[in-house]
Design an enzyme around this catalytic site. Structure first.
Site, mmCIF file in Angstrom:
data_model
loop_
_atom_site.group_PDB
_atom_site.id
_atom_site.type_symbol
_atom_site.label_atom_id
_atom_site.label_comp_id
_atom_site.label_asym_id
_atom_site.label_seq_id
_atom_site.Cartn_x
_atom_site.Cartn_y
_atom_site.Cartn_z
ATOM 1 N N LYS A 54 14.531 2.400 2.310
ATOM 2 C CA LYS A 54 14.087 3.305 3.380
ATOM 3 C C LYS A 54 15.282 3.815 4.194
ATOM 4 C CE LYS A 54 10.257 2.694 1.681
ATOM 5 N NZ LYS A 54 8.932 2.221 1.768
HETATM 6 C C1 LIG Z 1 7.774 1.574 1.349
HETATM 7 C C2 LIG Z 1 6.442 2.028 1.653
HETATM 8 C C3 LIG Z 1 5.434 1.148 2.054
HETATM 9 C C4 LIG Z 1 5.585 -0.340 2.034
HETATM 10 O O1 LIG Z 1 6.591 -0.861 2.761
HETATM 11 P P1 LIG Z 1 7.080 -2.341 2.430
HETATM 12 O O2 LIG Z 1 8.023 -2.599 3.568
HETATM 13 O O3 LIG Z 1 7.758 -2.295 1.107
HETATM 14 O O4 LIG Z 1 5.918 -3.227 2.470
HETATM 15 C C5 LIG Z 1 4.201 1.660 2.382
HETATM 16 N N1 LIG Z 1 3.943 2.963 2.315
HETATM 17 C C6 LIG Z 1 4.871 3.846 1.927
HETATM 18 C C7 LIG Z 1 4.526 5.289 1.896
HETATM 19 C C8 LIG Z 1 6.138 3.411 1.568
HETATM 20 O O5 LIG Z 1 7.051 4.287 1.156
#
Ligand SMILES: *Cc1c(COP(=O)(O)O)cnc(C)c1O
Length: 383
Positions: A187
């Site tokens: 992210k």
């Molecule tokens: C990465 C992501 C998640 C989940 O996040 P985690 O921290 O991996 O649990 C949920 N929704 C979207 C759209 C994502 O890109």
């Protein structure tokens, strides 16, 4: 077989600076490594970024969605509207709390929930909407919140990809109902794994805190009560320190991502890929944080499938990704009655979407190299 001597370019690479690495070592030596002072600092910094709203940090973005649903009291018999083109986190958590996911097709340009179709999916059982800001491109938050107000629905914004994005001059997270962020390694900022839930009321934050740690409330030296079924979702101080270092660079990271996205548009313009029919994302350098740069392949005009395209990019030393396959076609959802043909835009784009490399350590020359590779492959396989 590789046809290049250039180093491999992945589609994403996490970034942790030296100052943060030194900070992590200090935390490891401090005698307090699980949730503690660094977590509190991280929450305070996130709260400041989000207009001083209450914030709690967690060990994933996924669990923040579940906890928001639980705080909102959503469960069996309730419907929650969401997008079929996303990671499965949100829809899985809707099922996890016993509610029913209701998918609405996407707008093929923004690739987010289609606001024109959303209203017709609302029933007397609807309780909430979980919009997802794919690739960091937010939705029209004014329209979305107006709709939620009209039908008295909760909003749980899955802004996992949208930290640093904004709408009408306001940051995503700064206003609204629940907003969820993820700090997974891929992210825009990272705590390796992690997430945060932004709320409006201290009583919601207290509940979030209980759900985060086994439903326990402590008082005084030896007082303890457990009055709710909580799990174990706390963020370690080591991870929080990584997140703090990353958050400090968010503006810089977003600026660099926007610069690279602009370069993509410049290099793509007038080339073989555009002539061959590839679709680019919406050209937005104000609202989007450019979490990803995604193209949609013109599969009906080329002789290869997406997997071949990705393999040929790899031969040229370039990594690509798929975000995402349509959720409603996974087994779990087919078993719940969803079928091919229900959401044609999500299905077409889910079949043909490809994520190209975009991360802050990339250079403009890297972008040029990626676009050249896409142009060559599309040109070579046109029918
Ligand atoms: C990465 C992501 C998640 C989940 O996040 P985690 O921290 O991996 O649990 C949920 N929704 C979207 C759209 C994502 O890109």
């Amino acid at each position: 077989m590789s046809t290049t001597s250039l180093p491999f370019l992945p589609f994403v690479r996490p970034y942790v600076d030296e100052e943060t690495i030194a900070g992590v070592i200090n935390v490891l030596r401090s005698g307090w490594i699980t949730t503690g002072p660094q977590n509190a600092r991280f929450e305070a910094a996130l709260s400041e970024y989000c207009g001083h709203r209450p914030v709690r940090a967690f060990n994933s973005g996924t669990c923040t969605i579940e906890i928001a649903l639980r705080i909102a009291g959503i469960g069996p018999g309730d419907e929650v509207i969401t997008t079929p083109l996303s990671w499965v986190s949100s829809s899985n958590m809707i099922c996890e709390v016993g509610a029913t996911p209701v998918f609405v097709d996407i707008n093929p340009v923004t690739r987010n929930l289609d606001l024109d179709k959303l209203e017709s999916a609302i029933t007397s059982r609807s309780r909430a909407i979980i919009p997802v800001y794919l690739a960091g491109m937010p939705m029209d938050l004014d329209r979305l919140y107006a709709l939620a107000r009209t039908y008295q629905l909760r909003l749980i914004e899955d802004a996992a990809q949208a930290l640093g994005s904004s709408w009408n001059g306001q940051r995503v997270g700064e206003r609204g109902d629940f907003v969820s962020f993820s700090f997974h390694a891929n992210k825009n900022i990272t705590s390796i794994e992690g997430g945060a839930l932004i709320m409006n009321h201290d009583h919601e934050a207290q509940l979030a805190q209980k759900y985060r740690l086994q439903g326990i409330t402590r008082t005084g030296f030896d007082g303890m009560e457990c009055d709710l079924l909580g799990g174990k979702y706390n963020l370690t101080d080591v991870a929080a320190r990584v997140g703090l270092g990353s958050l400090a660079r968010l503006d810089e990271i977003t600026a660099q991502r926007r610069k690279l996205a602009r370069a993509y548009f410049t290099y793509f313009s007038g080339g073989a890929a555009i002539a061959g029919g590839i679709e680019l994302p919406p050209k937005d350098f104000i609202n989007s944080n450019w979490h990803m740069f995604q193209i949609v392949l013109p599969l009906e005009r080329i002789r290869i499938k997406r997997a071949n395209f990705m393999a040929q990019m790899k031969e040229r030393g370039i990594g690509t990704g798929v975000h995402y396959l349509p959720i409603h076609l996974f087994k779990l959802y087919q078993e719940r009655g969803f079928k091919l043909g229900m959401f044609p835009h999500a299905e077409r784009i889910g079949r043909a979407i490809v994520t190209l490399p975009l991360f802050p350590q990339m250079t403009i020359d890297d972008v040029s190299r990626v676009v050249q590779a896409v142009n060559e492959i599309i040109h070579h396989h046109q029918q």
